[in-house]
Design a protein around this motif. Structure first.
Motif, PDB file in Angstrom:
ATOM      1  N   MET A   1      24.765 -37.486   1.509  1.00  0.00           N
ATOM      2  CA  MET A   1      23.951 -38.337   0.617  1.00  0.00           C
ATOM      3  C   MET A   1      23.817 -37.617  -0.728  1.00  0.00           C
ATOM      4  SD  MET A   1      20.337 -40.030   1.478  1.00  0.00           S
ATOM      5  CE  MET A   1      19.709 -38.673   2.466  1.00  0.00           C
ATOM      6  N   SER A   2      24.470 -38.167  -1.734  1.00  0.00           N
ATOM      7  CA  SER A   2      24.381 -37.506  -3.030  1.00  0.00           C
ATOM      8  C   SER A   2      23.372 -38.250  -3.891  1.00  0.00           C
ATOM      9  CB  SER A   2      25.744 -37.518  -3.716  1.00  0.00           C
ATOM     10  OG  SER A   2      26.065 -38.848  -4.064  1.00  0.00           O
ATOM     11  N   GLY A  28      11.839 -42.764   2.757  1.00  0.00           N
ATOM     12  CA  GLY A  28      13.279 -42.504   2.740  1.00  0.00           C
ATOM     13  C   GLY A  28      14.116 -43.712   3.106  1.00  0.00           C
ATOM     14  N   GLU A  29      13.441 -44.846   3.381  1.00  0.00           N
ATOM     15  CA  GLU A  29      14.173 -46.068   3.718  1.00  0.00           C
ATOM     16  C   GLU A  29      14.621 -46.780   2.435  1.00  0.00           C
ATOM     17  OE1 GLU A  29      13.504 -49.637   6.941  1.00  0.00           O
ATOM     18  OE2 GLU A  29      11.873 -49.349   5.514  1.00  0.00           O
ATOM     19  N   THR A  30      15.858 -47.270   2.415  1.00  0.00           N
ATOM     20  CA  THR A  30      16.332 -48.069   1.275  1.00  0.00           C
ATOM     21  C   THR A  30      16.191 -49.553   1.606  1.00  0.00           C
ATOM     22  OG1 THR A  30      18.585 -48.223   2.098  1.00  0.00           O
ATOM     23  CG2 THR A  30      18.076 -46.305   0.699  1.00  0.00           C
ATOM     24  N   PHE A  31      16.365 -50.408   0.588  1.00  0.00           N
ATOM     25  CA  PHE A  31      16.310 -51.864   0.835  1.00  0.00           C
ATOM     26  C   PHE A  31      17.389 -52.272   1.833  1.00  0.00           C
ATOM     27  CE2 PHE A  31      14.382 -51.662  -3.471  1.00  0.00           C
ATOM     28  CZ  PHE A  31      13.149 -52.171  -3.132  1.00  0.00           C
ATOM     29  N   ARG A 101      22.754 -52.616  -2.125  1.00  0.00           N
ATOM     30  CA  ARG A 101      23.601 -51.865  -1.183  1.00  0.00           C
ATOM     31  C   ARG A 101      24.700 -51.093  -1.887  1.00  0.00           C
ATOM     32  NH1 ARG A 101      23.000 -55.751   4.046  1.00  0.00           N
ATOM     33  NH2 ARG A 101      22.323 -53.991   5.297  1.00  0.00           N
ATOM     34  N   LEU A 102      25.078 -51.578  -3.078  1.00  0.00           N
ATOM     35  CA  LEU A 102      26.092 -50.859  -3.860  1.00  0.00           C
ATOM     36  C   LEU A 102      25.474 -49.706  -4.645  1.00  0.00           C
ATOM     37  CD1 LEU A 102      28.118 -53.803  -5.420  1.00  0.00           C
ATOM     38  CD2 LEU A 102      28.960 -52.078  -3.792  1.00  0.00           C
ATOM     39  N   GLY A 103      24.148 -49.685  -4.708  1.00  0.00           N
ATOM     40  CA  GLY A 103      23.497 -48.721  -5.597  1.00  0.00           C
ATOM     41  C   GLY A 103      23.562 -49.179  -7.044  1.00  0.00           C
ATOM     42  N   ALA A 104      24.007 -50.443  -7.259  1.00  0.00           N
ATOM     43  CA  ALA A 104      23.982 -51.039  -8.607  1.00  0.00           C
ATOM     44  C   ALA A 104      22.565 -51.537  -8.857  1.00  0.00           C
ATOM     45  CB  ALA A 104      24.978 -52.186  -8.690  1.00  0.00           C
ATOM     46  N   LEU A 105      22.166 -51.635 -10.127  1.00  0.00           N
ATOM     47  CA  LEU A 105      20.779 -51.954 -10.437  1.00  0.00           C
ATOM     48  C   LEU A 105      20.643 -53.363 -10.991  1.00  0.00           C
ATOM     49  CD1 LEU A 105      19.752 -48.662 -12.311  1.00  0.00           C
ATOM     50  CD2 LEU A 105      20.061 -49.040  -9.873  1.00  0.00           C
ATOM     51  N   VAL A 187      26.330 -44.444   0.925  1.00  0.00           N
ATOM     52  CA  VAL A 187      25.048 -44.007   1.492  1.00  0.00           C
ATOM     53  C   VAL A 187      24.166 -43.653   0.298  1.00  0.00           C
ATOM     54  CG1 VAL A 187      23.898 -42.297   2.939  1.00  0.00           C
ATOM     55  CG2 VAL A 187      26.184 -43.135   3.544  1.00  0.00           C
ATOM     56  N   LEU A 188      22.981 -44.230   0.257  1.00  0.00           N
ATOM     57  CA  LEU A 188      22.133 -44.089  -0.931  1.00  0.00           C
ATOM     58  C   LEU A 188      20.920 -43.228  -0.636  1.00  0.00           C
ATOM     59  CD1 LEU A 188      22.208 -47.850  -1.968  1.00  0.00           C
ATOM     60  CD2 LEU A 188      23.610 -46.004  -2.908  1.00  0.00           C
ATOM     61  N   ASN A 189      20.307 -42.767  -1.712  1.00  0.00           N
ATOM     62  CA  ASN A 189      19.095 -41.985  -1.607  1.00  0.00           C
ATOM     63  C   ASN A 189      17.907 -42.867  -1.994  1.00  0.00           C
ATOM     64  OD1 ASN A 189      16.915 -40.236  -2.286  1.00  0.00           O
ATOM     65  ND2 ASN A 189      18.402 -38.558  -2.408  1.00  0.00           N
ATOM     66  N   ALA A 190      16.900 -42.932  -1.134  1.00  0.00           N
ATOM     67  CA  ALA A 190      15.758 -43.818  -1.387  1.00  0.00           C
ATOM     68  C   ALA A 190      14.928 -43.378  -2.596  1.00  0.00           C
ATOM     69  CB  ALA A 190      14.865 -43.901  -0.149  1.00  0.00           C
ATOM     70  N   GLY A 191      15.143 -42.148  -3.036  1.00  0.00           N
ATOM     71  CA  GLY A 191      14.432 -41.683  -4.232  1.00  0.00           C
ATOM     72  C   GLY A 191      15.082 -42.157  -5.524  1.00  0.00           C
ATOM     73  N   ASP A 192      16.245 -42.793  -5.397  1.00  0.00           N
ATOM     74  CA  ASP A 192      16.948 -43.270  -6.592  1.00  0.00           C
ATOM     75  C   ASP A 192      16.386 -44.594  -7.083  1.00  0.00           C
ATOM     76  OD1 ASP A 192      18.604 -41.084  -6.613  1.00  0.00           O
ATOM     77  OD2 ASP A 192      20.273 -42.100  -5.600  1.00  0.00           O
ATOM     78  N   VAL A 193      16.623 -44.859  -8.366  1.00  0.00           N
ATOM     79  CA  VAL A 193      16.217 -46.138  -8.943  1.00  0.00           C
ATOM     80  C   VAL A 193      17.012 -47.251  -8.267  1.00  0.00           C
ATOM     81  CG1 VAL A 193      16.174 -47.523 -11.062  1.00  0.00           C
ATOM     82  CG2 VAL A 193      15.610 -45.087 -11.144  1.00  0.00           C
TER      83      VAL A 193
END
Ligand code: AMP
Ligand code: DBH
Length: 548
Positions: A1-2, A28-31, A101-105, A187-193
Motif C-alpha cells: 500500500m503506497s 483505515g477503511e476506504t469507500f 476505487r481508482l484513487g481518482a478524485l 490498493v489505496l490508503n484510507a488516509g489519502d484524499v
C-alpha cells in the motif's frame, strides 16, 4: 500500500492523526472497502433505486469495479481530478465508486453550475476529465461540458452517461464503452484524499475541499448512528446528490454504510417526490428550508400519496424558521431533525429523542464528542455561553486547509488549526447551537449561498453599471433574497430586473444567483466615516431595504 500525499493537501498534524486512529475514529477503511463489505454481507439487498433502475449491492459493486477498470483504460488513475456533474440518478453512485476505487478524485459539481462556475473549478483542480449526462430537464449537459473542455487545457476526456439516444459532442465517450470485465484495481490508503467537495459559494476562485476516506467515513458512520439508519432504511436523495448534505448527513453514503437503500428523485417537488416516497417506501430524507415549506404546505393541503413510511426529515443548509420547524413533524408525520453542517467538516444535529424545544429552536450540537467548537468575538476572545460570536471548530473530520489555496487558508484557518466557519452562532448552556447568520458577505437564498462579491463582479462587467452592491433582504419563504443596488453610468443605461438578469445569465452564471430585485440608485449612501467598507455599505443598504 503506497501513499503519496496529494500536493496542495494540508494533512492533520501527525499527532492528531495518530490519536484519531488510536481512538478508532479513523478505521483505515476506504469507500471501496465499504462497498465490497456490504456486497459480501448482503449481495441481494437493494443498494440503489431510481425511476429506471434497481441495483442490488452485488450489482452496484460489480458495476463500479467494471467502470473503474474501463476508466483506467482511458488513462484515469490515482489522484487525477474528474469533474462529476450528474443529476440524481443511480449512475451517480456507480460513477463515484468507480472513481473512488481508482484513487481518482471526483470533484462534486452541481447540476445548476454553468460556465462561470465550472471553468474556475476545472482550472483550480486541473481536472483531467468530466463525467456528465446528456440532456436533463431540457438542458444539454454534454454540450456545456464540451465547451468547458475547450476552455480548460488540462481537460482531456469527456464521458457522458448517455441514454442511448444522445448526440455526443465530437470526441466524447459514452460511458457504456467503459463497462469492462472487472480487473485488477489499486490498493489505496484510507488516509489519502478521496474527493474534492466544493464550498457553497465562491469569490471568483472556487474553494476546493479535500476529504479523505478516513475522515469522511467517520462522519458518515457517526451520522448514520445519530439518524438511526439500519438495513431497512431507505434514504431519498431529494437535494442535488453531489452536495455534502445529501451525500453524508447521513445521506446516500450513510444509507450504504448501514446496508440500507439509496433512492433518487430526479426533482425535489412534492409532485415528483411524494409518489416516489410511496413507491420506494422512503424512511428518511433531507431538505433545505424553502423545500421543507413546499412539502409541508402540500401535505397540509391533504390528498397526497401515502407518506406513512417516512420517519425522519432532516432540515438544514440554512436557518429553519421556528414557525416552519413546528409544522414539519405534524404535516409529514415524521420526527424533525435539524442539521447545521458544512462541506469543510463540522456537522451538528438535533437528536431524535431531544425535547421539542431543542428540536424547534436550535440547530443541534456537534455529532462527535471529539469535535471542538469555540465561539469568539472579533478579537478572538471566547465569549460566554448565550452570547453571539464567530464559530471556530476543529476535529477528526474538519479539514485543516482548502486544496491548493494559500490565500483562502490564511483567511479561514488559524495557526493552531481552527477552521473559522464564518458563521455567527450562540452556544446555549445545554451545548446546542443557535445559528444567527454569516459574518461574511453572503446571501443565503434558501440554502444556496451566493457571494455578494462574486455577483457584484458580474454586474460591474455590465457596460451600463458604474457600481453595484448586493445585499440579502429578508424573505418569508427563502430566508433571504438577492437585492442588487446598481448605480448606472448615465441616464441612458437601461437597467431593469429583466435586463440585468439577462446580462448575468449570458455570462453563464448559475440560475440560483440571479438577483430577485434590482434597485437603481443615483449614489450610494455615505456614512460620513470617510472610507467605508463594502461590508458596512451592504449593511446600510440592507437596513434601508428592510424599511422600504
Ligand atoms: P457550504 O459552504 O455549502 O458547505 O455551506 C455551509 C454553510 O451553510 C454553513 O457554514 C452555514 O452558514 C450554512 N448552514 C448550513 N446549515 C445551516 C443551518 N441549519 N442553519 C443555518 N445555516 C446553515
Ligand atoms: O449547507 C451545508 O453545507 C450542509 C448542511 C447540512 C452540509 O454540508 C451538511 C449538512 O453536511
Amino acid at each position: 500500500m503506497s501513499s503519496t500525499v496529494l500536493p496542495g493537501f494540508t494533512p492533520w498534524p501527525a499527532a492528531d492523526a495518530q490519536r484519531y486512529r488510536e481512538l478508532g475514529l479513523w478505521t483505515g477503511e476506504t469507500f471501496g472497502d465499504m462497498l465490497a463489505a456490504r456486497a459480501a454481507a448482503t449481495p441481494e439487498a437493494i443498494a440503489v433505486v431510481d425511476t429506471a433502475n434497481s441495483w442490488s449491492y452485488a450489482e452496484l459493486d460489480r458495476r463500479s469495479r467494471s467502470l473503474a477498470t474501463g476508466l483506467a483504460r482511458l488513462g484515469i488513475g490515482r489522484q487525477d481530478r474528474v469533474l462529476v456533474q450528474l443529476p440524481n440518478r443511480a449512475e451517480f453512485v456507480e460513477v463515484i465508486f468507480a472513481l473512488f476505487r481508482l484513487g481518482a478524485l471526483p470533484v462534486f459539481c452541481l447540476p445548476a453550475h454553468r460556465q462561470a462556475e465550472l471553468v474556475p473549478i476545472a482550472t483550480a483542480s486541473a481536472a483531467k476529465a468530466v463525467i456528465t449526462c446528456g440532456k436533463h430537464q431540457l438542458f444539454d449537459y454534454a454540450a456545456l461540458a464540451d465547451s468547458i473542455r475547450q476552455q480548460v487545457a488540462s481537460l482531456e476526456h469527456l464521458v457522458v452517461v448517455g441514454d442511448g439516444d444522445a448526440d455526443l459532442p465530437a470526441g466524447a465517450h459514452d460511458i457504456a464503452e467503459f463497462r469492462d470485465e472487472p480487473g485488477e484495481l489499486p490498493v489505496l490508503n484510507a488516509g489519502d484524499v478521496a474527493f474534492l467537495q466544493l464550498s457553497g459559494g465562491s469569490t471568483g476562485i472556487p474553494k476546493l475541499i479535500p476529504r479523505t476516506h478516513d475522515d469522511y467515513l467517520f462522519s458518515v458512520r457517526r451520522s448514520a448512528e445519530i439518524c438511526e439508519l439500519g438495513s431497512d432504511s431507505v434514504y431519498l436523495a431529494t437535494l442535488p446528490v453531489a452536495h455534502n448534505f445529501p451525500m453524508s448527513s447521513p445521506g446516500i453514503l450513510g444509507a450504504l454504510w448501514a446496508g440500507g437503500t439509496v433512492a433518487m428523485t430526479p426533482d425535489p417537488t412534492p409532485a415528483t417526490a411524494f409518489p416516489l416516497i410511496e413507491k420506494f417506501g422512503v424512511t428518511i430524507t433531507g431538505l433545505v428550508p424553502p423545500l421543507a415549506r413546499l412539502w409541508v404546505e402540500r401535505a397540509e393541503a391533504g390528498n397526497t400519496p401515502d407518506l406513512s413510511s417516512l420517519r425522519v426529515v432532516l432540515v438544514g443548509g440554512a436557518r429553519c424558521p421556528e414557525e416552519l420547524a413546528e409544522r414539519v413533524g405534524p404535516a409529514l408525520g415524521v420526527t424533525l431533525q435539524q442539521v447545521f453542517g458544512m462541506a469543510e467538516g463540522l456537522v451538528c444535529y438535533t437528536r431524535l429523542d431531544d425535547p421539542t424545544d431543542v428540536v424547534i429552536a436550535t440547530q443541534g450540537r456537534p455529532m462527535s464528542e471529539y469535535d471542538r467548537v469555540k465561539v469568539v468575538d472579533d478579537q478572538g476572545v471566547e465569549v460566554p455561553p448565550g452570547t453571539d460570536g464567530n464559530l471556530l471548530t476543529q476535529g477528526p473530520y474538519t479539514i485543516r486547509g482548502y486544496y491548493d489555496n494559500a490565500e483562502a487558508n490564511a483567511r479561514s484557518f488559524t495557526a493552531d488549526g481552527w477552521y473559522s466557519t464564518g458563521d455567527i452562532v450562540s452556544l446555549r448552556p445545554d451545548g446546542n447551537l443557535e445559528v444567527r447568520g454569516r459574518a461574511g458577505d453572503w446571501v443565503n437564498r434558501g440554502g444556496e449561498k451566493v457571494s455578494a462579491e462574486e455577483l457584484e463582479g458580474h454586474l460591474l462587467a455590465h457596460p451600463g453599471v458604474r457600481d453595484a452592491v448586493i445585499v440579502g433582504t429578508p424573505d418569508p419563504v427563502l430566508g433571504q433574497r438577492i437585492c442588487a443596488f446598481v448605480q448606472p453610468v448615465d441616464a441612458d443605461a437601461k437597467l431593469t430586473l429583466m435586463t440585468v438578469r439577462a446580462f448575468v445569465r449570458e455570462r453563464g452564471v448559475a440560475a440560483w444567483k440571479m438577483p430577485d430585485s434590482v434597485v437603481v440608485v443615483e449614489n450610494f449612501p455615505e456614512t460620513g466615516v470617510g472610507k467605508i467598507s463594502r461590508k458596512e455599505l451592504r449593511q446600510v443598504l440592507a437596513e434601508g431595504a428592510q424599511r422600504n
